[in-house]
Motif scaffolding. Structure first.
Motif: not given
Length: 377
Positions: A184, A271, A373
């Protein structure tokens, strides 16, 4: 009163509990040999300590204890048979003992029962002794070894027992959680300290080695089989390699990076894969049924632009296609891992499910910061 049997609490304090457990086993062994005044009783204390050693879980002690019992019995039987030979030639018993020990040493390299082979040789020397050929001494020595071994196994199984299966679950889950965080951070182009990343990769590799060392102990506990565990750990190793390759991705030119950044939907797919990895880690650690599916990367969506990528000077660029392939491979490996774990019917644990709500379920080490994000900034 059941808080002391909490598997998460036992795992967190496993080293301290094992010290206490080993001390209790030695004290119990000492009490037994003192009350019954057993001759040659030092062998009982040695056996208790050797069986427990640095193994805090039931499966490891059962495996080591079973091998010690097997080696002790075989060594004692052979030693007694040698001592019962009537009027043996002067060098027969030493020569036969030496030959048997040589075979045992050879077996330590070629058999899973290497520890049994070693104990066989030790017991044989212990029974034959210094040549006095006293059968009573041989019997007492063997009996003390059995007493110490049985006490070590019993205390490990009864006093705040820790399961090797639980430790395997926690290590697999922790590695998946770390891979999720590393991936991530990478896909969000987060600036992170390279030392922290290298430390985490080193920790992941170290925990994979620990998992391989637990296979026999987990199999001994009767829930998970060696073959299934070996295949799962091989897949885990490939996932680690893929994430490491992604972390080492460098762009020869800015053009390749810009093409990847502008591929529509790529970041969303990355994601979702991160979420699948972290969810899988959570389900494994809390003993739940593995019930999810990672979204497979669709290379067709990006294939035309990636394969036809060119720099501003018109030179073909191959790095975007390779980068997409690595992401696709990680997605495929994640789905394969989900399939492997979901097929292990005895991997879920109601005992862990009942206790999971009381505990923080992330790794004990300070994790790499999980960035937001792009659309949440």
């Amino acid at each position: 009163m059941f808080r002391f049997l909490d598997p998460y609490r036992i795992h967190r304090h496993r080293k301290q509990i094992h010290v206490l457990r080993s001390s209790l086993a030695l004290a119990l062994t000492y009490t037994v040999i003192t009350v019954f005044a057993l001759p040659h009783s030092a062998w009982a204390l040695v056996s208790t300590l050797m069986v427990m050693g640095n193994l805090p879980h039931i499966g490891g002690v059962l495996d080591k204890g079973a091998q010690r019992l097997l080696g002790t019995l075989l060594g004692a039987v052979l030693g007694l048979l040698l001592l019962c030979i009537p009027s043996p030639p002067p060098l027969l018993i030493p020569a036969a003992t030496l030959a048997a020990i040589a075979l045992a040493i050879h077996a330590t390299f070629s058999s899973r029962f290497g520890y049994s082979s070693l104990i066989f040789g030790i017991t044989l020397v212990m029974v034959v002794g210094d040549g006095n050929h006293d059968i009573a001494i041989a019997l007492w020595r063997s009996f003390n070894v059995l007493i110490g071994t049985v006490i070590g196994i019993t205390v490990t199984a009864v006093f705040l027992p820790q399961k090797a299966t639980d430790q395997m679950r926690f290590l697999i889950a922790d590695n998946l959680d770390k891979l999720s965080r590393l991936y991530h951070a990478h896909t969000n182009d987060k600036r992170y300290d390279d030392d922290d990343v290298q430390y985490m990769l080193k920790k992941i590799t170290s925990q994979l080695v620990k998992q391989r060392g637990l296979i026999d102990a987990v199999h001994q506990e009767g829930r998970l089989k060696r073959g299934a565990l070996s295949e799962t750990l091989s897949l885990e190793r490939r996932m680690i390699s893929t994430v490491e390759l992604l972390l080492e991705t460098h762009w020869a030119t800015r053009d390749g990076h810009d093409i990847i950044e502008h591929l529509e939907g790529l970041r969303e797919e990355q994601y979702l894969l991160t979420t699948s990895l972290s969810t899988l880690a959570y389900q494994v650690k809390t003993g739940q049924n593995i019930d999810l599916r990672a979204k497979a990367f669709s290379l067709d969506t990006h294939a035309e632009r990636a394969m036809g990528a060119r720099s501003q000077s018109g030179r073909p660029l191959f790095s975007p296609a390779g980068y997409l392939w690595l992401n696709r491979e990680l997605g495929r490996q994640t789905n394969a891992m989900i399939t492997f774990l979901s097929n292990m019917q005895r991997l879920p644990s109601q005992r862990l499910q009942r206790r999971a709500k009381r505990h923080y379920l992330l790794s004990e080490e300070k994790p790499l910061p999980l960035p937001e994000r792009d659309d949440q900034r």
